[in-house]
Design a protein around this motif. Structure first.
Motif, PDB file in Angstrom:
ATOM      1  N   ASP A 137     -53.819  37.913 -26.930  1.00  0.00           N
ATOM      2  CA  ASP A 137     -54.673  37.361 -27.972  1.00  0.00           C
ATOM      3  C   ASP A 137     -55.915  36.785 -27.299  1.00  0.00           C
ATOM      4  N   THR A 138     -56.861  37.661 -27.004  1.00  0.00           N
ATOM      5  CA  THR A 138     -58.072  37.252 -26.291  1.00  0.00           C
ATOM      6  C   THR A 138     -59.282  37.911 -26.901  1.00  0.00           C
ATOM      7  N   GLN A 139     -60.420  37.240 -26.788  1.00  0.00           N
ATOM      8  CA  GLN A 139     -61.678  37.795 -27.278  1.00  0.00           C
ATOM      9  C   GLN A 139     -62.405  38.594 -26.195  1.00  0.00           C
ATOM     10  N   LEU A 140     -61.846  38.622 -24.999  1.00  0.00           N
ATOM     11  CA  LEU A 140     -62.494  39.318 -23.893  1.00  0.00           C
ATOM     12  C   LEU A 140     -62.172  40.812 -23.976  1.00  0.00           C
ATOM     13  N   THR A 141     -63.178  41.605 -24.310  1.00  0.00           N
ATOM     14  CA  THR A 141     -62.975  43.044 -24.549  1.00  0.00           C
ATOM     15  C   THR A 141     -63.904  43.913 -23.703  1.00  0.00           C
ATOM     16  N   ALA A 142     -64.550  43.324 -22.721  1.00  0.00           N
ATOM     17  CA  ALA A 142     -65.466  44.070 -21.858  1.00  0.00           C
ATOM     18  C   ALA A 142     -65.522  43.381 -20.509  1.00  0.00           C
ATOM     19  N   LEU A 143     -66.217  44.010 -19.566  1.00  0.00           N
ATOM     20  CA  LEU A 143     -66.326  43.484 -18.210  1.00  0.00           C
ATOM     21  C   LEU A 143     -67.778  43.527 -17.754  1.00  0.00           C
TER      22      LEU A 143
END
Length: 353
Positions: A137-143
């Motif tokens: 459950d995280t909003q981090l979807t890119a690098l």
């Protein structure tokens, strides 16, 4: 073992990490079957160090993007791909083992580079099309990629190696990096992400008013540094004329990218720069021009836009199915088609448009 088989590149990385961590013995994860012999993991190894400053975190370092053993590439100045990746992940104070998903993520980066030949550089970004930690459950979807703040580039017997740190970012942070630039966005938020440590629980940095304002001002003053954008859904259909109907020439693009392309047009054309969309079989180049026009040859389409046409097209592009006429270009349009987001098993998990 490294000395027995001769690994001067590996030894050079170890020496740099010893400078940083002294006698700490890292958690090291090697590869049983070499990638060259059919193994699944392209990286020979990944080390994870316990770092305490500025907050407790795991500091991962890869072995394998550079030449670890004998020199094989012709470029004597650079070792292999010229870099190793690092990744800093927030750690609980009593956590003794690094999470397996982070190791898998780094190996996935290896598969991408070894499979495509595309290398990472400081200032790059990569859309993961979903949580960087699958199922989290995280909003981090890119690098995003930048220089590791504690590991400068080193010279090894096989050439130079840079340490590129990847950090998890949110979807709107990715968009901000596309419409301005990666290092500008990271710099604007530096005090909130010290050492670019990834925290799966954090929200978007754009929700912090001073950060959002710095990014807005930077993008407005400098425009976008994104000159090339890879678009999975991109096609060109030349128009046809007949006795009873006339079919316009159409550039087709996916709904997922339509919104960001709209913003990039303003950040590029209005600053006198071109924007190139690269698809599987088609290249579409938007460029500043005295008057709007379209030219197509082979697999490349060039669309000239003046400031007014660029602004008008930007307002018209949206992430939904539609046909948008090219401003002031007769018989030409952009068609927005639905985008299907799939998981690693090929199942459709989201439809955009």
């Amino acid at each position: 073992m490294n000395e027995e088989i001769g690994a001067p590149g590996w030894d050079a990385i170890d020496q740099e990490l010893e400078r940083l961590y002294g006698s700490q013995e890292p958690k090291h994860y090697g590869t049983l079957i070499s990638y060259a012999l059919g193994g699944q993991d392209p990286l020979d190894g990944i080390s994870a160090y316990k770092a305490e400053s500025p907050i407790p975190h795991w500091h991962f370092v890869t072995y394998g993007f550079s030449e670890l053993y004998e020199k094989e590439s012709e470029d004597q100045e650079v070792s292999g791909f010229g870099f190793e990746l690092t990744f800093r992940l927030q750690r609980d104070a009593d956590e003794e083992e690094p999470p397996a998903w982070a190791l898998n993520l780094l190996q996935n980066m290896g598969r991408y580079v070894f499979g495509s030949g595309n290398v990472f550089r400081s200032g790059d970004y990569l859309d993961a099309n979903g949580p960087i930690c699958l199922g989290a459950d995280t909003q981090l979807t890119a690098l995003a990629f930048t220089e590791d703040p504690e590991l400068p580039a080193i010279q090894t017997p096989n050439g130079q190696v840079e340490f590129l740190e990847m950090t998890g970012i949110t979807g709107d942070e990715l968009e901000a990096m596309q419409t301005w630039n990666t290092l500008g966005v990271l710099g604007a938020a530096e005090e909130h992400i010290p050492y670019y440590i990834t925290d799966l629980t954090r929200g978007s940095l754009l929700r912090i008013p001073p950060v959002a304002e710095k990014i807005r001002q930077g993008a407005e003053a400098e425009g976008s540094s994104t000159g090339f954008l890879f678009v999975d859904q991109l096609a060109w259909e030349p128009g046809k004329s007949g006795w009873f109907s006339k079919q316009p020439s159409v550039v087709k693009m996916g709904a997922k990218q339509a919104g960001i392309i709209a913003k990039l047009l303003l950040g590029r054309i209005l600053k006198g720069r071109s924007l190139t969309l690269v698809g599987p079989d088609t290249r579409v180049v938007f460029e500043p021009g005295q008057k709007p026009e379209l030219k197509a040859e082979g697999g490349e389409v060039r669309i000239a836009l003046d400031d007014q046409a660029a602004s008008e097209l930007s307002r018209s592009l949206a992430p939904k199915e539609s046909v948008v006429p090219l401003p002031s270009v007769k018989g030409a349009a952009i068609q927005i088609v639905k985008t299907q987001i799939k998981d690693s098993d090929g199942n459709v998990v989201k439809v955009i448009g």
